[in-house]
Design a protein around this motif. Structure first.
Motif, mmCIF file in Angstrom:
data_model
loop_
_atom_site.group_PDB
_atom_site.id
_atom_site.type_symbol
_atom_site.label_atom_id
_atom_site.label_comp_id
_atom_site.label_asym_id
_atom_site.label_seq_id
_atom_site.Cartn_x
_atom_site.Cartn_y
_atom_site.Cartn_z
ATOM 1 N N VAL A 294 42.497 44.726 51.990
ATOM 2 C CA VAL A 294 41.836 43.612 52.666
ATOM 3 C C VAL A 294 41.398 42.534 51.688
ATOM 4 O O VAL A 294 41.566 41.334 51.965
ATOM 5 N N VAL A 295 40.885 42.939 50.541
ATOM 6 C CA VAL A 295 40.269 41.973 49.628
ATOM 7 C C VAL A 295 41.031 41.830 48.314
ATOM 8 O O VAL A 295 41.467 40.725 47.956
ATOM 9 N N ILE A 296 41.200 42.921 47.582
ATOM 10 C CA ILE A 296 41.746 42.843 46.220
ATOM 11 C C ILE A 296 43.129 42.202 46.217
ATOM 12 O O ILE A 296 43.380 41.216 45.502
ATOM 13 N N LYS A 297 44.051 42.723 46.981
ATOM 14 C CA LYS A 297 45.414 42.200 46.984
ATOM 15 C C LYS A 297 45.489 40.796 47.582
ATOM 16 O O LYS A 297 46.248 39.948 47.100
ATOM 17 N N SER A 298 44.708 40.577 48.631
ATOM 18 C CA SER A 298 44.724 39.254 49.265
ATOM 19 C C SER A 298 44.195 38.177 48.323
ATOM 20 O O SER A 298 44.778 37.086 48.202
ATOM 21 N N VAL A 299 43.098 38.473 47.644
ATOM 22 C CA VAL A 299 42.530 37.517 46.690
ATOM 23 C C VAL A 299 43.491 37.297 45.534
ATOM 24 O O VAL A 299 43.636 36.174 45.037
ATOM 25 N N PHE A 300 44.155 38.364 45.088
ATOM 26 C CA PHE A 300 45.112 38.197 43.998
ATOM 27 C C PHE A 300 46.237 37.245 44.389
ATOM 28 O O PHE A 300 46.614 36.360 43.611
#
Length: 262
Positions: free
Chosen positions: A109-115
């Motif tokens: 949800v967060v780590i990959k999307s922000v990357f």
């Protein structure tokens, strides 16, 4: 006997209504009781809880490495395929907030999307060849900084972003290799020219030194000195044993050594 029986029954009921969770090193636990999360984290160790009303959610706080296969956009509009490693960890005091606001699937949800967002913003400012040269570290650092800004209040610490594998288009890869070889050859030639320049300067200084020495000698030898040295030579010849024939104009002696003389 009845008392013992009641104790055994009570103990059995307590045991049936209890469970134990083990929080390992590098993890923290968060207790959810009746659907409500506790803001207090559970450190490593065993934790007894009522399985009918409570669950223990465990999150890793050690460094986690997540690898992503992604197409990075370049400044000239190319897509560069790369395998990226993201090293991050959770701040343990934020574990309860992460579960409540994001959930346990925070990596997707967060780590990959922000990357993906950060890498697109950063890589679009660089040429594709930069990802294969010394600017690679600069790109990694810029992506890490951008992710840290976006995740500043989310409870995550981004330790590093590493571009592990870069696959440039074949034609571009060959162009980059040729450019690097040309730069290395230019540096080698610059070194050779610098060395030759230093050698030329050394020879020039050496020649100037010889010239100055000869000039000093020429200025220091006068006709009076030559005449004085001739007189001294006459004196030394007069003191030496044997017969000598000296022909001179009074300035420069010419010695004839008779045969058999000492």
């Amino acid at each position: 006997m009845k008392t013992i029986k009641y104790v055994l029954i009570s103990t059995s009921i307590v045991l049936l209504m209890s469970a134990c969770a083990v929080v390992r090193q590098g993890e923290v636990g968060v207790k959810r009781k009746m659907g409500k999360l506790s803001p207090k984290t559970i450190e490593a160790g065993a934790q007894v809880f009522n399985p009918f009303t409570t669950t223990i959610i465990k999150l890793p706080i050690r460094t986690v490495n997540v690898e992503i296969l992604s197409n990075l956009p370049s400044k000239e509009g190319l897509n560069v395929q790369s395998i990226i490693s993201i090293l991050y960890h959770i701040r343990k005091e934020e574990a309860s907030n992460i579960i409540e606001n994001i959930g346990t699937n925070y990596e997707e949800v967060v780590i990959k999307s922000v990357f993906r967002s950060a890498s697109a913003d950063v890589c679009s400012q660089f040429f594709a060849k930069d990802m294969h040269t010394i600017k690679r570290a600069e790109i990694e650092n810029e992506i890490r900084k951008r992710m840290s800004e976006l995740l500043a209040n989310r409870g995550f610490e981004i330790e590093a972003v590493l571009l592990k594998t870069i696959q440039l288009p074949p034609g571009l890869y060959m162009a980059v290799e040729n450019k690097l070889e040309a730069e290395q050859e230019a540096q080698r030639m610059e070194f050779v020219l610098q060395r030759e320049k230093l050698e030329a300067q050394r020879r020039m200084l050496e020649a100037e030194g010889i010239r100055d020495a000869q000039k000093i000698l020429q200025e220091g030898i006068s006709p009076q000195i030559i005449q004085w040295q001739s007189i001294e030579a006459f004196k030394q010849l007069a003191k030496s044993p044997g017969t000598r024939v000296i022909i001179t104009d009074g300035k420069t002696p010419f010695l004839i050594q008779p045969d058999g003389g000492n």
